[in-house]
Scaffold this motif. Structure first.
Motif, PDB file in Angstrom:
ATOM      1  N   PRO A  53       0.837  -1.215   0.000  1.00 44.60           N
ATOM      2  CA  PRO A  53       0.000   0.000   0.000  1.00 44.60           C
ATOM      3  C   PRO A  53       0.867   1.258   0.000  1.00 44.60           C
ATOM      4  CG  PRO A  53      -0.702  -1.567   1.693  1.00 44.60           C
ATOM      5  CD  PRO A  53       0.611  -2.062   1.173  1.00 44.60           C
ATOM      6  N   LYS A  54       0.479   2.225  -0.801  1.00 46.54           N
ATOM      7  CA  LYS A  54       1.134   3.530  -0.861  1.00 46.54           C
ATOM      8  C   LYS A  54       2.638   3.434  -1.150  1.00 46.54           C
ATOM      9  CE  LYS A  54      -2.176   5.762   2.264  1.00 46.54           C
ATOM     10  NZ  LYS A  54      -2.367   6.575   3.493  1.00 46.54           N
ATOM     11  N   GLN A  55       3.044   2.413  -1.889  1.00 50.47           N
ATOM     12  CA  GLN A  55       4.464   2.309  -2.219  1.00 50.47           C
ATOM     13  C   GLN A  55       4.844   3.365  -3.250  1.00 50.47           C
ATOM     14  OE1 GLN A  55       4.715  -1.694  -3.725  1.00 50.47           O
ATOM     15  NE2 GLN A  55       4.366  -1.096  -5.838  1.00 50.47           N
ATOM     16  N   ASP A  56       6.126   3.746  -3.261  1.00 55.03           N
ATOM     17  CA  ASP A  56       6.624   4.714  -4.230  1.00 55.03           C
ATOM     18  C   ASP A  56       6.327   4.217  -5.642  1.00 55.03           C
ATOM     19  OD1 ASP A  56       8.907   5.824  -6.073  1.00 55.03           O
ATOM     20  OD2 ASP A  56       8.966   7.105  -4.300  1.00 55.03           O
ATOM     21  N   SER A  57       6.036   5.154  -6.538  1.00 53.52           N
ATOM     22  CA  SER A  57       5.666   4.763  -7.909  1.00 53.52           C
ATOM     23  C   SER A  57       6.788   4.050  -8.639  1.00 53.52           C
ATOM     24  CB  SER A  57       5.239   6.007  -8.696  1.00 53.52           C
ATOM     25  OG  SER A  57       6.292   6.956  -8.768  1.00 53.52           O
ATOM     26  N   PHE A  58       8.042   4.275  -8.211  1.00 60.57           N
ATOM     27  CA  PHE A  58       9.163   3.611  -8.865  1.00 60.57           C
ATOM     28  C   PHE A  58       9.404   2.197  -8.340  1.00 60.57           C
ATOM     29  CE2 PHE A  58      10.922   8.158  -9.231  1.00 60.57           C
ATOM     30  CZ  PHE A  58      10.252   8.355 -10.430  1.00 60.57           C
ATOM     31  N   ILE A  59       8.749   1.844  -7.239  1.00 58.41           N
ATOM     32  CA  ILE A  59       8.886   0.514  -6.666  1.00 58.41           C
ATOM     33  C   ILE A  59       7.868  -0.408  -7.333  1.00 58.41           C
ATOM     34  CG2 ILE A  59       8.827  -0.882  -4.571  1.00 58.41           C
ATOM     35  CD1 ILE A  59      11.041   1.173  -4.531  1.00 58.41           C
ATOM     36  N   TYR A  97      23.882  -1.190  -1.878  1.00 59.17           N
ATOM     37  CA  TYR A  97      24.348   0.196  -1.907  1.00 59.17           C
ATOM     38  C   TYR A  97      24.079   0.820  -0.550  1.00 59.17           C
ATOM     39  CZ  TYR A  97      25.004   0.557  -6.992  1.00 59.17           C
ATOM     40  OH  TYR A  97      25.452   0.415  -8.284  1.00 59.17           O
ATOM     41  N   ASN A  98      25.071   1.537  -0.050  1.00 57.88           N
ATOM     42  CA  ASN A  98      24.869   2.338   1.156  1.00 57.88           C
ATOM     43  C   ASN A  98      24.243   1.537   2.302  1.00 57.88           C
ATOM     44  OD1 ASN A  98      25.873   4.312  -0.491  1.00 57.88           O
ATOM     45  ND2 ASN A  98      23.953   5.433  -0.681  1.00 57.88           N
ATOM     46  N   ARG A  99      24.768   0.328   2.496  1.00 61.43           N
ATOM     47  CA  ARG A  99      24.395  -0.525   3.624  1.00 61.43           C
ATOM     48  C   ARG A  99      22.993  -1.111   3.524  1.00 61.43           C
ATOM     49  NH1 ARG A  99      27.294   2.284   8.850  1.00 61.43           N
ATOM     50  NH2 ARG A  99      28.672   3.661   7.699  1.00 61.43           N
ATOM     51  N   ILE A 152      19.498   7.867  -7.867  1.00 57.03           N
ATOM     52  CA  ILE A 152      18.203   7.205  -7.997  1.00 57.03           C
ATOM     53  C   ILE A 152      17.654   6.844  -6.619  1.00 57.03           C
ATOM     54  CG2 ILE A 152      17.026   5.150  -8.869  1.00 57.03           C
ATOM     55  CD1 ILE A 152      19.168   5.148 -11.149  1.00 57.03           C
ATOM     56  N   LEU A 153      18.497   6.233  -5.796  1.00 49.99           N
ATOM     57  CA  LEU A 153      18.059   5.815  -4.462  1.00 49.99           C
ATOM     58  C   LEU A 153      17.721   7.011  -3.588  1.00 49.99           C
ATOM     59  CD1 LEU A 153      20.581   2.909  -3.772  1.00 49.99           C
ATOM     60  CD2 LEU A 153      18.195   2.727  -4.489  1.00 49.99           C
ATOM     61  N   ASN A 154      18.489   8.087  -3.732  1.00 47.86           N
ATOM     62  CA  ASN A 154      18.248   9.270  -2.911  1.00 47.86           C
ATOM     63  C   ASN A 154      16.931   9.948  -3.278  1.00 47.86           C
ATOM     64  OD1 ASN A 154      19.455  11.083  -0.806  1.00 47.86           O
ATOM     65  ND2 ASN A 154      19.242  12.593  -2.451  1.00 47.86           N
ATOM     66  N   GLU A 155      16.529   9.853  -4.534  1.00 48.13           N
ATOM     67  CA  GLU A 155      15.250  10.438  -4.937  1.00 48.13           C
ATOM     68  C   GLU A 155      14.078   9.616  -4.403  1.00 48.13           C
ATOM     69  OE1 GLU A 155      15.278  10.949  -9.157  1.00 48.13           O
ATOM     70  OE2 GLU A 155      16.605  12.696  -9.090  1.00 48.13           O
ATOM     71  N   ASP A 186      32.415  10.837  -8.021  1.00 48.48           N
ATOM     72  CA  ASP A 186      31.853  11.091  -9.344  1.00 48.48           C
ATOM     73  C   ASP A 186      30.355  11.347  -9.301  1.00 48.48           C
ATOM     74  OD1 ASP A 186      31.598   8.346  -8.620  1.00 48.48           O
ATOM     75  OD2 ASP A 186      31.033   7.859 -10.685  1.00 48.48           O
ATOM     76  N   SER A 187      29.721  11.046  -8.182  1.00 48.27           N
ATOM     77  CA  SER A 187      28.291  11.297  -8.043  1.00 48.27           C
ATOM     78  C   SER A 187      28.067  12.673  -7.432  1.00 48.27           C
ATOM     79  CB  SER A 187      27.639  10.228  -7.157  1.00 48.27           C
ATOM     80  OG  SER A 187      26.323  10.599  -6.816  1.00 48.27           O
ATOM     81  N   THR A 188      27.345  13.526  -8.150  1.00 52.62           N
ATOM     82  CA  THR A 188      27.026  14.847  -7.619  1.00 52.62           C
ATOM     83  C   THR A 188      26.250  14.733  -6.314  1.00 52.62           C
ATOM     84  OG1 THR A 188      26.930  15.750  -9.860  1.00 52.62           O
ATOM     85  CG2 THR A 188      25.895  17.042  -8.131  1.00 52.62           C
ATOM     86  N   VAL A 189      25.334  13.785  -6.252  1.00 51.54           N
ATOM     87  CA  VAL A 189      24.551  13.574  -5.035  1.00 51.54           C
ATOM     88  C   VAL A 189      25.469  13.212  -3.876  1.00 51.54           C
ATOM     89  CG1 VAL A 189      22.897  12.026  -3.919  1.00 51.54           C
ATOM     90  CG2 VAL A 189      22.388  12.973  -6.172  1.00 51.54           C
ATOM     91  N   ALA A 190      26.398  12.286  -4.097  1.00 53.33           N
ATOM     92  CA  ALA A 190      27.294  11.845  -3.027  1.00 53.33           C
ATOM     93  C   ALA A 190      28.214  12.983  -2.574  1.00 53.33           C
ATOM     94  CB  ALA A 190      28.121  10.649  -3.497  1.00 53.33           C
ATOM     95  N   ARG A 191      28.738  13.766  -3.518  1.00 54.29           N
ATOM     96  CA  ARG A 191      29.593  14.896  -3.139  1.00 54.29           C
ATOM     97  C   ARG A 191      28.838  15.867  -2.246  1.00 54.29           C
ATOM     98  NH1 ARG A 191      31.133  14.919  -8.632  1.00 54.29           N
ATOM     99  NH2 ARG A 191      29.948  16.825  -9.051  1.00 54.29           N
ATOM    100  N   ASN A 192      27.597  16.153  -2.619  1.00 55.47           N
ATOM    101  CA  ASN A 192      26.803  17.097  -1.840  1.00 55.47           C
ATOM    102  C   ASN A 192      26.425  16.530  -0.475  1.00 55.47           C
ATOM    103  OD1 ASN A 192      26.838  19.195  -3.701  1.00 55.47           O
ATOM    104  ND2 ASN A 192      25.083  18.389  -4.825  1.00 55.47           N
ATOM    105  N   GLN A 193      26.217  15.211  -0.409  1.00 52.32           N
ATOM    106  CA  GLN A 193      25.931  14.584   0.881  1.00 52.32           C
ATOM    107  C   GLN A 193      27.110  14.764   1.837  1.00 52.32           C
ATOM    108  OE1 GLN A 193      25.009  10.581  -0.285  1.00 52.32           O
ATOM    109  NE2 GLN A 193      22.823  10.982  -0.534  1.00 52.32           N
ATOM    110  N   VAL A 194      28.312  14.517   1.346  1.00 56.09           N
ATOM    111  CA  VAL A 194      29.504  14.668   2.179  1.00 56.09           C
ATOM    112  C   VAL A 194      29.679  16.132   2.579  1.00 56.09           C
ATOM    113  CG1 VAL A 194      32.019  14.439   2.256  1.00 56.09           C
ATOM    114  CG2 VAL A 194      30.635  12.656   1.161  1.00 56.09           C
ATOM    115  N   ARG A 195      29.517  17.020   1.605  1.00 58.52           N
ATOM    116  CA  ARG A 195      29.689  18.449   1.888  1.00 58.52           C
ATOM    117  C   ARG A 195      28.724  18.913   2.975  1.00 58.52           C
ATOM    118  NH1 ARG A 195      26.799  22.463   0.292  1.00 58.52           N
ATOM    119  NH2 ARG A 195      25.754  21.251  -1.354  1.00 58.52           N
ATOM    120  N   ARG A 196      27.454  18.515   2.859  1.00 57.67           N
ATOM    121  CA  ARG A 196      26.463  18.954   3.848  1.00 57.67           C
ATOM    122  C   ARG A 196      26.737  18.352   5.225  1.00 57.67           C
ATOM    123  NH1 ARG A 196      22.832  18.501  -0.657  1.00 57.67           N
ATOM    124  NH2 ARG A 196      22.307  16.371  -0.041  1.00 57.67           N
TER     125      ARG A 196
END
Length: 309
Positions: A53-59, A97-99, A152-155, A186-196
């Protein structure tokens, strides 16, 4: 397909030689995609999926595999393509990925290929920030796209980058002064995660999009004065999987350079496997932190900057 990954553990000698193995697959259409074999646990025909129920549309649903319930992500739909409809004729790639463990629904799986990271290029500049590509390469005269799975996973399920209150300390940056911490990923998402995650420590950071970019930036900084690199860059945090030059090779290059060898390096990656600790020791990195836990990363940064709580 059942035995396609049986010999994965025999391939670990590739790591540290700027080489990788890609599992090639297709979504909807003829375009080929690749995923690093070391992130893959298993490949199998898509089992019967259970809707939630109510699962993400990408799942697409969840699968019960070897005593574990795994979410199955439609990799085509999640990257802006058409949904994969014929699940009975499709496959799932079970990866870590990511544990966490996920299943990626793909239309077809081809084979494993071995290549050099030097032959893997960053995505074209015109791809834009909305692109889901982290790298591209050419195999059999055709372009193969390597997806930014972390994006993808972060979204679908955003990762928290907040550091606990008891770890936050802006005086760390004050004590460092003008010294920098370099982040290579190389991942923009990962770089920003570390930076934040490191911003609450008051640290000045410089970003690199892959290992070669990081090395070139370090050499450019070093060229501005004599034997000053460790006075300018206090620490480097590097991903392992990166186009052109991977994190192991980057670490070996830095540690093999007398002017940079004393710079502490933390390898920070979503790669899993028992080979990691051995490879960290082999190339001379100071630490290995699996992605992504902001408290663990911030604590490790404080440790290698030799700043106590």
């Amino acid at each position: 397909m059942a035995g396609i990954l049986d010999s994965v553990n025999q391939r670990t000698q590739l790591v540290g030689e700027n080489r990788l193995e890609l599992l090639l697959f297709k979504l909807n259409g003829r375009q080929r995609f690749g995923i690093n074999v070391f992130k893959v646990r298993e490949v199998m025909p898509c089992p019967r999926l259970t809707l939630l129920p109510k699962q993400d549309s990408f799942i697409k649903g969840v699968a019960h595999i070897r005593g574990q319930t795994i979410s199955v992500i439609d990799l085509s739909l999640s990257t802006g393509g058409r949904a994969i409809e014929q699940t009975a004729e499709s496959y799932i790639i079970i990866a870590e990925y990511n544990r966490s463990v996920q299943g990626f629904l793909v239309a077809g799986v081809e084979r494993i290929v071995t290549l050099s990271w030097a032959d893997v290029m960053p995505p074209p500049e015109g791809a834009g920030k909305s692109s889901y590509l982290t790298a591209v390469t050419e195999i059999d005269g055709q372009m193969v796209s390597i997806l930014d799975v972390e994006k993808i996973l972060n979204e679908i399920s955003p990762v928290s980058t907040e550091v606990s209150e008891d770890i936050i300390d802006v005086s760390i940056g004050e004590n460092l002064g003008d010294k920098l911490v370099m982040i290579a990923d190389d991942s923009t998402v990962a770089r920003n995660q570390v930076r934040r995650a490191l911003e609450p420590l008051g640290i000045n950071m410089v970003l690199a999009k892959n290992g070669r970019d990081a090395l070139e930036q370090l050499l450019a900084i070093e060229a501005t004065c004599e034997n000053c690199i460790t006075e300018k860059v206090a620490l480097m945090i590097s991903d392992i999987e990166m186009p052109e030059m991977d994190g192991y090779t980057l670490t070996a290059e830095v540690k093999g350079n007398d002017r940079m060898s004393k710079m502490p390096i933390i390898l920070h990656t979503s790669l899993s496997g028992v080979f990691n600790n051995a490879m960290v020791e082999k190339v001379g990195a100071e630490d290995f932190i699996p992605k992504f836990h902001p408290d663990e990363l911030a604590t490790a940064v404080k440790k290698w900057l030799k700043i106590e709580d």
